[in-house]
Motif scaffolding. Structure first.
Motif, PDB file in Angstrom:
ATOM      1  N   LEU A  63      -2.229  12.434  -0.470  1.00  0.00           N
ATOM      2  CA  LEU A  63      -2.142  12.172  -1.908  1.00  0.00           C
ATOM      3  C   LEU A  63      -3.407  12.643  -2.622  1.00  0.00           C
ATOM      4  CD1 LEU A  63      -0.688  10.897  -4.345  1.00  0.00           C
ATOM      5  CD2 LEU A  63      -1.777   8.706  -3.723  1.00  0.00           C
ATOM      6  N   THR A  64      -4.552  12.390  -2.010  1.00  0.00           N
ATOM      7  CA  THR A  64      -5.826  12.827  -2.597  1.00  0.00           C
ATOM      8  C   THR A  64      -5.861  14.337  -2.756  1.00  0.00           C
ATOM      9  OG1 THR A  64      -6.966  10.937  -1.584  1.00  0.00           O
ATOM     10  CG2 THR A  64      -8.332  12.772  -2.325  1.00  0.00           C
ATOM     11  N   SER A  65      -5.366  15.047  -1.760  1.00  0.00           N
ATOM     12  CA  SER A  65      -5.342  16.509  -1.826  1.00  0.00           C
ATOM     13  C   SER A  65      -4.439  17.002  -2.956  1.00  0.00           C
ATOM     14  CB  SER A  65      -4.852  17.087  -0.495  1.00  0.00           C
ATOM     15  OG  SER A  65      -5.718  16.733   0.557  1.00  0.00           O
ATOM     16  N   GLN A  66      -3.363  16.248  -3.223  1.00  0.00           N
ATOM     17  CA  GLN A  66      -2.449  16.632  -4.297  1.00  0.00           C
ATOM     18  C   GLN A  66      -3.033  16.360  -5.685  1.00  0.00           C
ATOM     19  OE1 GLN A  66       1.243  14.574  -3.640  1.00  0.00           O
ATOM     20  NE2 GLN A  66       1.534  15.427  -1.590  1.00  0.00           N
ATOM     21  N   ILE A  84       0.837  -1.208   0.000  1.00  0.00           N
ATOM     22  CA  ILE A  84       0.000   0.000   0.000  1.00  0.00           C
ATOM     23  C   ILE A  84       0.866   1.251   0.000  1.00  0.00           C
ATOM     24  CG2 ILE A  84      -1.674   1.331   1.355  1.00  0.00           C
ATOM     25  CD1 ILE A  84      -2.753  -1.392   2.367  1.00  0.00           C
ATOM     26  N   ALA A  85       1.897   1.252   0.824  1.00  0.00           N
ATOM     27  CA  ALA A  85       2.790   2.413   0.891  1.00  0.00           C
ATOM     28  C   ALA A  85       3.446   2.671  -0.464  1.00  0.00           C
ATOM     29  CB  ALA A  85       3.855   2.198   1.962  1.00  0.00           C
ATOM     30  N   ALA A  86       3.823   1.590  -1.165  1.00  0.00           N
ATOM     31  CA  ALA A  86       4.441   1.738  -2.482  1.00  0.00           C
ATOM     32  C   ALA A  86       3.450   2.325  -3.488  1.00  0.00           C
ATOM     33  CB  ALA A  86       4.958   0.388  -2.973  1.00  0.00           C
ATOM     34  N   GLN A  87       2.192   1.890  -3.413  1.00  0.00           N
ATOM     35  CA  GLN A  87       1.166   2.430  -4.311  1.00  0.00           C
ATOM     36  C   GLN A  87       0.949   3.919  -4.071  1.00  0.00           C
ATOM     37  OE1 GLN A  87      -2.473  -0.063  -4.900  1.00  0.00           O
ATOM     38  NE2 GLN A  87      -1.470  -1.457  -3.472  1.00  0.00           N
ATOM     39  N   ILE A  88       0.917   4.300  -2.790  1.00  0.00           N
ATOM     40  CA  ILE A  88       0.733   5.716  -2.456  1.00  0.00           C
ATOM     41  C   ILE A  88       1.920   6.538  -2.952  1.00  0.00           C
ATOM     42  CG2 ILE A  88       0.564   7.372  -0.545  1.00  0.00           C
ATOM     43  CD1 ILE A  88      -0.969   5.243   1.017  1.00  0.00           C
ATOM     44  N   GLU A  89       3.110   5.990  -2.796  1.00  0.00           N
ATOM     45  CA  GLU A  89       4.330   6.705  -3.164  1.00  0.00           C
ATOM     46  C   GLU A  89       4.433   6.918  -4.669  1.00  0.00           C
ATOM     47  OE1 GLU A  89       7.865   8.706  -2.537  1.00  0.00           O
ATOM     48  OE2 GLU A  89       6.466   7.932  -1.017  1.00  0.00           O
ATOM     49  N   SER A  90       3.980   5.929  -5.436  1.00  0.00           N
ATOM     50  CA  SER A  90       4.196   5.973  -6.884  1.00  0.00           C
ATOM     51  C   SER A  90       2.976   6.435  -7.680  1.00  0.00           C
ATOM     52  CB  SER A  90       4.624   4.591  -7.393  1.00  0.00           C
ATOM     53  OG  SER A  90       3.600   3.631  -7.152  1.00  0.00           O
ATOM     54  N   LEU A 131      -7.104   5.952  -6.630  1.00  0.00           N
ATOM     55  CA  LEU A 131      -7.358   6.247  -5.215  1.00  0.00           C
ATOM     56  C   LEU A 131      -8.375   5.296  -4.573  1.00  0.00           C
ATOM     57  CD1 LEU A 131      -7.362  10.160  -5.320  1.00  0.00           C
ATOM     58  CD2 LEU A 131      -5.525   8.637  -4.566  1.00  0.00           C
ATOM     59  N   PRO A 132      -9.500   4.978  -5.240  1.00  0.00           N
ATOM     60  CA  PRO A 132     -10.451   4.040  -4.625  1.00  0.00           C
ATOM     61  C   PRO A 132      -9.845   2.666  -4.354  1.00  0.00           C
ATOM     62  CG  PRO A 132     -11.510   5.254  -6.400  1.00  0.00           C
ATOM     63  CD  PRO A 132     -10.047   5.555  -6.495  1.00  0.00           C
ATOM     64  N   ASP A 133      -8.969   2.200  -5.250  1.00  0.00           N
ATOM     65  CA  ASP A 133      -8.334   0.892  -5.051  1.00  0.00           C
ATOM     66  C   ASP A 133      -7.410   0.908  -3.832  1.00  0.00           C
ATOM     67  OD1 ASP A 133      -9.608  -0.137  -7.259  1.00  0.00           O
ATOM     68  OD2 ASP A 133      -7.949   0.313  -8.628  1.00  0.00           O
ATOM     69  N   ILE A 134      -6.672   2.020  -3.670  1.00  0.00           N
ATOM     70  CA  ILE A 134      -5.788   2.132  -2.507  1.00  0.00           C
ATOM     71  C   ILE A 134      -6.607   2.206  -1.232  1.00  0.00           C
ATOM     72  CG2 ILE A 134      -4.009   3.536  -1.407  1.00  0.00           C
ATOM     73  CD1 ILE A 134      -3.173   4.495  -4.189  1.00  0.00           C
ATOM     74  N   SER A 135      -7.697   2.962  -1.284  1.00  0.00           N
ATOM     75  CA  SER A 135      -8.579   3.063  -0.115  1.00  0.00           C
ATOM     76  C   SER A 135      -9.152   1.701   0.262  1.00  0.00           C
ATOM     77  CB  SER A 135      -9.718   4.051  -0.409  1.00  0.00           C
ATOM     78  OG  SER A 135     -10.617   4.125   0.671  1.00  0.00           O
ATOM     79  N   ALA A 136      -9.543   0.933  -0.747  1.00  0.00           N
ATOM     80  CA  ALA A 136     -10.083  -0.413  -0.493  1.00  0.00           C
ATOM     81  C   ALA A 136      -9.026  -1.325   0.111  1.00  0.00           C
ATOM     82  CB  ALA A 136     -10.619  -1.012  -1.789  1.00  0.00           C
ATOM     83  N   ALA A 137      -7.769  -1.174  -0.332  1.00  0.00           N
ATOM     84  CA  ALA A 137      -6.682  -2.000   0.212  1.00  0.00           C
ATOM     85  C   ALA A 137      -6.445  -1.675   1.685  1.00  0.00           C
ATOM     86  CB  ALA A 137      -5.403  -1.767  -0.594  1.00  0.00           C
ATOM     87  N   ILE A 138      -6.517  -0.392   2.030  1.00  0.00           N
ATOM     88  CA  ILE A 138      -6.382  -0.008   3.437  1.00  0.00           C
ATOM     89  C   ILE A 138      -7.537  -0.557   4.249  1.00  0.00           C
ATOM     90  CG2 ILE A 138      -6.313   1.945   5.034  1.00  0.00           C
ATOM     91  CD1 ILE A 138      -4.934   3.571   2.864  1.00  0.00           C
TER      92      ILE A 138
END
Length: 327
Positions: free
Chosen positions: A110-113, A54-60, A67-74
């Motif tokens: 990340l969402t804000s960016q 998850i951290a790698a997805q957020i970073e890259s 964003l929805p996929d990352i949120s679902a993973a969290i």
């Protein structure tokens, strides 16, 4: 006078240490055999792998559609912690929840960016019909979608298949790690003392009053209910027209829910302050009012939840006269 206060503080600290040690001893007795796949080491290995992914997805990530996929993973990782919390030492639970909180904050940044808020402008223009419909949620936007249940009914002690009953369980002196409440209609449930995890499934017109939960609460398919709960985290799925009086260390999560309202914890019984201290829930964080709607990704307030008006809240609920009942 100062000596007396110091003496009282020392006695209070010793009492908390004894209670914490006793609680930790109970936790140790609940651990499975080391060869079992659900041991702490196996949990940490899977948790850390998911965290790194998850951290790698957020970073890259530079694509807002991800964003929805990352949120679902969290969300899945948080559910994994909740479902295994009764197997873990309390410090591992707190550490895992802190990691999840950090991931959520990183995702929020990340969402804000990627989706910056529009700058204020003095320019006035008449909005089109399409713009109005986009800005104001329509009824079909906030309705609960068709259910896709992912939770399983736990094979654990609990109350199941009851109607129009008052059900009481006292956890003090017991070694119950998790407790399940499912398929109840028009029941009143009173849970006294600490438990590691609570699971709720398919409740209608019920009132649930529970002492502190050391780990997590998972809830699915509740309707027209009242809950008074304290835990480190709570996840609410498919809830309708229900009120939640919470003390929680992380932000409550709702999914596929509507008409849910929130207020602060209001339960009383003899020894609850000690139980809250053992569960590390003695401090009011105010997070009961900071709800995350995982199915509402717009910048505006989710229409699916609200703060319960003061004049509509129940008063303090005192379980002093509750008698022990069997499940």
């Amino acid at each position: 006078m100062e000596d007396e206060e110091q003496t009282l503080q020392k006695k209070h600290q010793l009492m908390l240490e004894r209670l914490s040690a006793r609680h930790q001893t109970r936790l140790e007795t609940l651990k499975p055999d080391p060869s079992d796949s659900s041991t702490t080491s196996a949990f940490l290995s899977r948790f850390n792998d998911s965290k790194k992914s998850i951290a790698a997805q957020i970073e890259s990530s530079a694509d807002p559609s991800r964003l929805p996929d990352i949120s679902a993973a969290i969300s899945d990782l948080e559910k994994f912690v909740a479902e295994n919390s009764y197997l873990l030492p309390s410090y591992e639970i707190r550490s895992s929840l802190k990691t999840i909180s950090d991931l959520k904050q990183s995702l929020e940044n990340l969402t804000s960016q990627l989706i910056p808020k529009k700058k204020f402008s003095f320019k006035k223009s008449k909005p089109t019909k399409t713009q109005i419909e986009t800005r104001i949620p329509q009824p079909d936007t906030v309705s609960v979608p068709e259910k896709t249940t992912s939770y399983t009914i736990r094979d654990s002690p609990g109350f199941r298949h009851k109607q129009n009953q008052v059900l009481v369980q006292n956890f003090k002196g017991s070694e119950i790690g998790e407790f399940t409440i499912s398929d109840l209609d028009s029941c009143e449930v009173k849970l006294i003392g600490c438990v590691n995890a609570l699971f709720f499934n398919r409740l209608k017109k019920c009132k649930i009053y529970a002492g502190p939960v050391v780990g997590s609460i998972l809830m699915e398919e509740v309707e027209d209910c009242v809950f008074v709960l304290a835990s480190h985290q709570i996840r609410i799925h498919f809830a309708k027209r229900s009120d939640f009086y919470l003390r929680v260390r992380s932000r409550p999560i709702i999914e596929d829910s509507d008409g849910v309202r929130f207020a602060n914890y209001c339960l009383k019984y003899e020894g609850i302050e000690e139980d809250l201290a053992v569960a590390v829930l003695d401090e009011e964080t105010g997070n009961w009012a900071n709800v995350d709607d995982f199915k509402w990704l717009r910048a505006m307030q989710s229409p699916n939840w609200s703060i319960l008006p003061e004049e509509e809240r129940i008063g303090d609920v005192d379980l002093a006269n509750s008698n022990l009942s069997t499940s």
